[in-house]
Design a protein around this motif. Structure first.
Motif, PDB file in Angstrom:
ATOM      1  N   ILE A 613      53.401  47.367 -73.613  1.00 39.08           N
ATOM      2  CA  ILE A 613      52.974  47.105 -74.991  1.00 39.08           C
ATOM      3  C   ILE A 613      51.749  46.188 -74.995  1.00 39.08           C
ATOM      4  N   ASP A 614      51.793  45.127 -74.207  1.00 41.80           N
ATOM      5  CA  ASP A 614      50.660  44.199 -74.154  1.00 41.80           C
ATOM      6  C   ASP A 614      49.434  44.843 -73.527  1.00 41.80           C
ATOM      7  N   ARG A 615      49.646  45.593 -72.467  1.00 36.25           N
ATOM      8  CA  ARG A 615      48.515  46.238 -71.807  1.00 36.25           C
ATOM      9  C   ARG A 615      47.831  47.235 -72.737  1.00 36.25           C
ATOM     10  N   ALA A 616      48.598  47.915 -73.550  1.00 35.62           N
ATOM     11  CA  ALA A 616      48.002  48.854 -74.505  1.00 35.62           C
ATOM     12  C   ALA A 616      47.074  48.122 -75.462  1.00 35.62           C
ATOM     13  N   ARG A 617      47.466  46.943 -75.893  1.00 38.05           N
ATOM     14  CA  ARG A 617      46.623  46.171 -76.805  1.00 38.05           C
ATOM     15  C   ARG A 617      45.361  45.682 -76.099  1.00 38.05           C
ATOM     16  N   ILE A 618      45.513  45.247 -74.861  1.00 36.59           N
ATOM     17  CA  ILE A 618      44.347  44.745 -74.120  1.00 36.59           C
ATOM     18  C   ILE A 618      43.299  45.835 -73.964  1.00 36.59           C
ATOM     19  N   ILE A 619      43.724  46.986 -73.458  1.00 31.28           N
ATOM     20  CA  ILE A 619      42.727  48.033 -73.202  1.00 31.28           C
ATOM     21  C   ILE A 619      42.266  48.681 -74.503  1.00 31.28           C
ATOM     22  N   GLY A 620      43.144  48.710 -75.503  1.00 32.39           N
ATOM     23  CA  GLY A 620      42.730  49.261 -76.795  1.00 32.39           C
ATOM     24  C   GLY A 620      41.615  48.446 -77.411  1.00 32.39           C
ATOM     25  N   GLN A 621      41.771  47.129 -77.405  1.00 29.21           N
ATOM     26  CA  GLN A 621      40.737  46.258 -77.975  1.00 29.21           C
ATOM     27  C   GLN A 621      39.452  46.327 -77.162  1.00 29.21           C
ATOM     28  N   GLU A 622      39.591  46.318 -75.852  1.00 23.58           N
ATOM     29  CA  GLU A 622      38.397  46.355 -75.002  1.00 23.58           C
ATOM     30  C   GLU A 622      37.626  47.653 -75.185  1.00 23.58           C
ATOM     31  N   GLN A 623      38.333  48.775 -75.204  1.00 29.57           N
ATOM     32  CA  GLN A 623      37.638  50.057 -75.285  1.00 29.57           C
ATOM     33  C   GLN A 623      37.060  50.313 -76.671  1.00 29.57           C
ATOM     34  N   ARG A 624      37.707  49.812 -77.707  1.00 33.54           N
ATOM     35  CA  ARG A 624      37.096  49.936 -79.038  1.00 33.54           C
ATOM     36  C   ARG A 624      35.776  49.174 -79.068  1.00 33.54           C
ATOM     37  N   PHE A 625      35.777  47.983 -78.470  1.00 33.06           N
ATOM     38  CA  PHE A 625      34.541  47.202 -78.381  1.00 33.06           C
ATOM     39  C   PHE A 625      33.478  47.966 -77.599  1.00 33.06           C
ATOM     40  N   MET A 626      33.877  48.568 -76.489  1.00 37.03           N
ATOM     41  CA  MET A 626      32.919  49.284 -75.647  1.00 37.03           C
ATOM     42  C   MET A 626      32.304  50.472 -76.382  1.00 37.03           C
ATOM     43  N   ILE A 627      33.147  51.226 -77.085  1.00 35.06           N
ATOM     44  CA  ILE A 627      32.642  52.393 -77.818  1.00 35.06           C
ATOM     45  C   ILE A 627      31.684  51.930 -78.913  1.00 35.06           C
ATOM     46  N   ALA A 628      32.064  50.857 -79.617  1.00 36.04           N
ATOM     47  CA  ALA A 628      31.185  50.330 -80.666  1.00 36.04           C
ATOM     48  C   ALA A 628      29.865  49.851 -80.078  1.00 36.04           C
ATOM     49  N   ALA A 629      29.924  49.181 -78.930  1.00 33.66           N
ATOM     50  CA  ALA A 629      28.693  48.720 -78.281  1.00 33.66           C
ATOM     51  C   ALA A 629      27.817  49.904 -77.899  1.00 33.66           C
ATOM     52  N   GLY A 630      28.430  50.957 -77.400  1.00 38.72           N
ATOM     53  CA  GLY A 630      27.677  52.164 -77.065  1.00 38.72           C
ATOM     54  C   GLY A 630      27.016  52.769 -78.281  1.00 38.72           C
ATOM     55  N   LEU A 631      27.728  52.775 -79.409  1.00 34.54           N
ATOM     56  CA  LEU A 631      27.177  53.318 -80.651  1.00 34.54           C
ATOM     57  C   LEU A 631      26.012  52.466 -81.150  1.00 34.54           C
ATOM     58  N   LEU A 632      26.207  51.142 -81.211  1.00 32.98           N
ATOM     59  CA  LEU A 632      25.188  50.261 -81.788  1.00 32.98           C
ATOM     60  C   LEU A 632      23.970  50.105 -80.885  1.00 32.98           C
ATOM     61  N   SER A 633      24.157  50.367 -79.581  1.00 29.08           N
ATOM     62  CA  SER A 633      23.010  50.283 -78.665  1.00 29.08           C
ATOM     63  C   SER A 633      22.300  51.623 -78.531  1.00 29.08           C
ATOM     64  N   GLY A 634      22.823  52.655 -79.177  1.00 33.20           N
ATOM     65  CA  GLY A 634      22.202  53.972 -79.115  1.00 33.20           C
ATOM     66  C   GLY A 634      22.566  54.777 -77.889  1.00 33.20           C
ATOM     67  N   THR A 635      23.529  54.288 -77.095  1.00 32.51           N
ATOM     68  CA  THR A 635      23.947  55.024 -75.894  1.00 32.51           C
ATOM     69  C   THR A 635      24.691  56.296 -76.269  1.00 32.51           C
ATOM     70  N   SER A 902      31.228  50.410 -89.902  1.00 31.27           N
ATOM     71  CA  SER A 902      32.536  49.952 -89.421  1.00 31.27           C
ATOM     72  C   SER A 902      32.397  49.149 -88.138  1.00 31.27           C
ATOM     73  N   ALA A 903      31.518  49.615 -87.249  1.00 27.78           N
ATOM     74  CA  ALA A 903      31.356  48.948 -85.952  1.00 27.78           C
ATOM     75  C   ALA A 903      30.654  47.605 -86.080  1.00 27.78           C
ATOM     76  N   ALA A 904      29.749  47.493 -87.043  1.00 29.56           N
ATOM     77  CA  ALA A 904      28.879  46.307 -87.102  1.00 29.56           C
ATOM     78  C   ALA A 904      29.340  45.235 -88.074  1.00 29.56           C
ATOM     79  N   LEU A 905      29.943  45.621 -89.189  1.00 33.01           N
ATOM     80  CA  LEU A 905      30.194  44.673 -90.269  1.00 33.01           C
ATOM     81  C   LEU A 905      31.681  44.371 -90.422  1.00 33.01           C
ATOM     82  N   THR A 906      31.971  43.099 -90.628  1.00 33.71           N
ATOM     83  CA  THR A 906      33.370  42.732 -90.887  1.00 33.71           C
ATOM     84  C   THR A 906      33.766  43.054 -92.326  1.00 33.71           C
TER      85      THR A 906
END
Length: 959
Positions: A613-635, A902-906
């Motif tokens: 359960i905890d590991r799912a949250r760790i990788i879920g949060q990390e990968q959402r951040f990574m995908i958003a970073a890829g989107l906002l950087s134009g990757t 969604s990726a950029a603004l709170t």
């Protein structure tokens, strides 16, 4: 053997030992007295070995060193295959160790073998002893009925267990009195054990017995001191773990020092097939594709820590540590290994184990000069020869030169030098040569002089030249900037309170200020960074990362001005930035299979339900951040981001549902013949999720309604699946120490919030045929099965198609859709000019067109449960709506904008969030020359969608 003489000296102890031997054994020793006398006189350990093995030693001196070695290795191997107990094998191993140790010392000192050859000999002996011991232990296990192997296969080679040699043993470079660093991994899939479920226990006991045979002091001493502490997480793991667990550890938690350790790793005993396969799988962890400058920082830090812990000081002779001291062996090893780690991912020729072979490969590839490789190779073996002589005197694992001149003179004579002065001159030259090359390679990071001009932030007053430098960097109010930076260095914030954090920040500051100065409005950007820093709980990790990666500095400063949601994520979990420097970053966020494999690997290491359960949250949060970073950087573009967000969610749901069911069934059992599936709705169903999307799904089951589960606590069918659903929802949205994974929305189940959490298939079909509202059929038109038992997914799809293909009053259906849209406009009006979902002519209007088309023209469209863009294109292809393709284009634009928002603004609906930096970013990522042009196009698009919707509804009534 024709031994070279050492400088002469009196040797009364040697003489007495020789006189005590049988006459037949004295002559060979006396013939070699010019070498053996000084050597054995100064090495009590060797003297005792010569006396204990006198007959063998005398014969060996008259023969060939290599043949003597071969005979010793063959004796060890034969004993491993024939011994019936460890009591029988133990003295054979210890005798072999004593004889080979004596042979190696004499052959090296007497010039028969080079130091390199002597280190190889000791390494080969260690391999042979480990193999022999493992052969015996496997044979004994077979006799006890613990193996399914045939008798002739009950040996080390078929054990399923591999012993890896690390460090100098791995490079076949063992020093004279070295420990052997080994790790033990087993392959659980090989048919070796009678009780495979007991694999960890069996192999751990086997390894413990193996270490006992090698390490215990018995008659004849020990074989090799054996250290198992380099295995993954040694404080909490057994001494033998599966290859899968080892791989998962290294790929998810391995550190740079462990990468360096695995450069030399070599399967030295046991099942070599398992070993070679493991090394192939581990290669991407050790050998990364791009330059890895974090490795340099880590190895610098390791060397500094060694210097402190060992009190390493200036170059000297007396008391100098030949291994860890300045200019010592470790600096040569670090010199080679660091460059191997940096470049070995791109150049397989650099992936060699021995240190001097690595130097040669680096020179061949032009990473270092050939003279450098030659100098360091010669110096390496010189220092290794000194180290061997330090250790062969008393069989001590020491690396420190004697602290007095008389004892240094002893080492000098053993090295063949006539006097201490000559030896000290050579030794100092060697150390200075290494220190020079090492200093040229390892610079101490960025300095305060990296920016042109002064940057001084000490004291309470502003330094005039610092203010000038800040002005030149773009700060309109340099005094305010100087005050802010001084506040950081005073430890005013939690993130800068530790001395380590301030040390990193001091080195980072010039480059950081330069990056902030280029951000547009330097003063505003600094204020944002200051606010960020004030809320950051710890700074060491992040500051160290930013020091070495200019692109991360630029990205973080950009996040603060244009993507506050991303900056917030870094505040709460700074380590999410790590992935942005991973060479596999672009691969991870663009390819579905790579993302799924990463999740599978990480969650596969979970050892309990709670950890999963905890590991799912760790990788879920990390990968959402990574995908958003890829989107906002134009990757990646918005479409790929949506698909990857959905892949992430689906994969995590699969893992958690499987874990929940296993845990649930341990108490409640199963219901015979039952099947269950998850049906997704909304953005999850159409693979259009954003970073903020919740999960819309329902649980369907097919089971006898009057049945009970067969567990310790029996439940009726309805209770069983309702509680199973509750557990799944909790696994997804319950807050843990790692946070919440996803919010869950199950309102689309039959009867909404008033209905049961789990729905039987028969109840689902009956509800949708008899009681469902039109809006519920709209939602069903793009529903998608995301997980199901066996063929139950196909059964669910057939049920949905049956419902949607039922005859219906088209005019009433369209009137219901129009009424629903009007009610939404009244109850949920748009709250911002870019509230693209709810605006008139917005995303909902496009979706309603596609979904209503599925209700009134599904057979013509012939794309059941298809995503909205595909339905729109089919409307144009079938000539039901000529603007269908245009609507698909507008839908893509809207989706792109919503993904970026969604990726950029709170808080996308707050005007304060829409600063110039974000507006410019949004225009850039939607391929518009300016935000104003984007706004104008959106206004036109909304009017266009609204007009098309009116025309479509008028036509759709009569289809």
């Amino acid at each position: 053997m024709n031994l070279a003489p050492l400088p002469p000296q009196d040797h009364p102890q040697f003489d007495a030992m020789v006189e005590g031997l049988a006459d037949a054994h004295q002559r060979p020793l006396k013939d070699a007295e010019a070498c053996l006398g000084p050597l054995l006189e100064n090495a009590p350990y060797l003297l005792s070995l010569a006396e204990r093995h006198a007959e063998w030693f005398a014969e060996t001196l008259q023969g060939d060193a290599d043949k003597a070695l071969q005979q010793a290795l063959e004796t060890v191997s034969a004993a491993g295959k024939s011994a019936e107990s460890d009591q029988e094998l133990s003295p054979i191993l210890r005798t072999a160790k004593g004889r080979v140790a004596l042979l190696a010392a004499v052959a090296e000192t007497g010039g028969i073998w080079t130091t390199r050859r002597a280190t190889q000999v000791l390494s080969d002996l260690a391999d042979a002893c480990l193999t022999a011991a493992l052969d015996l232990l496997m044979r004994l296990a077979h006799q006890q009925g613990k193996l399914v192997l045939e008798q002739d296969e009950a040996d080390a080679a078929h054990s399923g267990l591999v012993i890896f040699a690390l460090g100098k043993h791995g490079g076949r470079e063992l020093n004279y009195s070295s420990d052997i660093d080994v790790v033990a991994f087993y392959d659980p899939d090989l048919p070796v054990l009678a009780e495979p479920d007991e694999a960890t226990k069996f192999y751990s006991r086997l390894v413990q017995k193996l270490v006992g045979l090698m390490d215990d002091r018995r008659d004849g001493g020990y074989v090799f001191r054996t250290d198992l502490r380099l295995r993954p997480d040694p404080s909490s793991t057994p001494v033998a773990i599966s290859v899968d667990a080892a791989l998962t550890y290294y790929e998810s938690r391995g550190q740079n020092w462990e990468r360096a350790a695995w450069i030399k790793a070599r399967p030295c005993a046991g099942d070599m097939r398992v070993g070679e396969d493991f090394l192939k799988q581990l290669a991407p962890y050790v050998w990364r594709k791009h330059l890895d400058f974090a490795t340099i920082a880590d190895i610098q830090a390791m060397k500094r820590q060694i210097n402190v812990s060992k009190k390493v000081g200036d170059i000297r002779v007396e008391g100098h540590n030949v291994k860890l001291g300045r200019g010592g062996i470790r600096e040569i090893e670090f010199f080679a290994q660091t460059q191997q780690l940096i470049a070995g991912g791109r150049d397989p020729d650099l992936r060699v184990r021995p240190t001097t072979e690595a130097l040669a490969a680096l020179a061949e590839a032009d990473w270092i000069a050939k003279d450098t490789a030659s100098d360091l190779t010669e110096t390496y073996w010189y220092l290794r020869a000194v180290e061997n002589r330090l250790q062969m005197r008393r069989d001590e694992q020491t690396h420190t030169m004697p602290d007095n001149a008389e004892e240094v003179a002893v080492i000098a004579r053993m090295m063949g030098d006539e006097g201490r002065d000559a030896f000290e001159a050579k030794y100092r030259d060697a150390l200075e040569r290494v220190a020079r090359y090492y200093a040229e390679l390892f610079t101490e990071g960025e300095s305060l002089g990296g920016v042109e001009g002064n940057l001084v932030f000490t004291g309470s007053d502003d330094d005039p030249e610092t203010l000038d430098t800040l002005s030149s960097l773009g700060f309109a109010d340099p005094a305010a900037a100087s005050a802010a930076v001084r506040k950081w260095h005073y430890g005013s914030y939690a993130a800068t309170r530790s001395s380590a954090a301030r040390g990193h920040l001091t080195e980072l500051t010039p480059a950081l200020l330069e990056t902030i100065g280029k951000a547009g409005n330097a003063d505003e950007a600094l204020a944002r960074f200051d606010n960020f820093l004030s809320r950051l709980p710890s700074g060491v990790q992040l500051f160290a990362l930013l020091r070495n990666h200019a692109q991360l500095r630029t990205l973080l400063v950009a996040f603060m001005s244009s993507a506050p949601r991303m900056a917030e994520a870094v505040i709460h979990r700074a380590h999410v930035m790590d992935g942005l420097i991973d060479p596999a970053f672009a691969d991870d966020i663009t390819r579905r299979e790579v993302l799924v494999e990463k999740i599978d690997t990480f969650l596969g290491e979970g050892r309990s339900y709670e950890e999963t359960i905890d590991r799912a949250r760790i990788i879920g949060q990390e990968q959402r951040f990574m995908i958003a970073a890829g989107l906002l950087s134009g990757t990646i573009d918005a479409k790929i981001a949506a698909e990857q967000y959905t892949t992430l969610a689906e994969t995590l749901v699969h893992w958690l549902f499987s874990a929940v069911r296993r845990e649930f069934e341990t108490r409640y059992g199963t219901i015979a013949g039952s099947k269950v599936g998850l049906l997704a709705f909304g953005k999850m169903a159409s693979r259009e999720m954003t970073i903020t999307s919740d999960l819309d799904f329902i649980l369907l089951y097919d089971a006898p309604l009057d049945a009970e589960s067969d567990g310790e606590k029996a439940l009726s069918t309805g209770q069983y699946f309702t509680r199973l659903t509750q557990r799944l929802v909790a696994a997804l949205n319950a807050p843990t120490a790692e946070g919440v994974l996803y919010e869950v929305d199950m309102r689309l189940r039959p009867s909404g919030n008033s209905g049961p959490l789990a729905t039987s298939l028969s109840g689902f079909k009956a509800y949708h045929r008899e009681n469902a509202w039109t809006w519920e059929h709209l939602a069903l038109s793009r529903a998608r099965v995301i997980q199901a038992d066996a063929d139950f997914g196909q059964v669910m799809d057939e049920a949905i198609n049956s419902v949607l293909s039922e005859p219906r009053d088209h005019a009433k259906a369209i009137d219901d859709v129009i009424s629903m849209r009007e009610r939404l406009a009244k109850e949920r009006p748009p709250k911002h000019g870019f509230d693209l979902k709810l605006l008139d002519g917005g995303l909902i209007d496009i979706e309603f067109i596609a979904q209503s088309a599925q209700l009134v023209a599904g057979k013509i469209i012939d794309r059941p449960q298809a995503p909205v863009p595909e339905v729109l294109r089919r409307l144009e292809e079938t000539e039901l709506l000529e603007e269908g393709g245009r609507l698909a284009q507008i839908h893509a634009l809207y989706s792109n904008i919503l993904q970026v928002m969604s990726a950029a603004l709170t808080d996308p609906r707050a005007d304060a969030s829409w600063g110039r930096a974000f507006k410019d970013l949004l225009a850039q990522l939607t391929n518009h020359p300016s935000f104003e042009r984007l706004e104008a196009e959106l206004n036109d698009a909304q009017r266009e969608v609204s007009d098309i919707a009116h025309r479509w509804y008028a036509k759709a009534r009569d289809i």
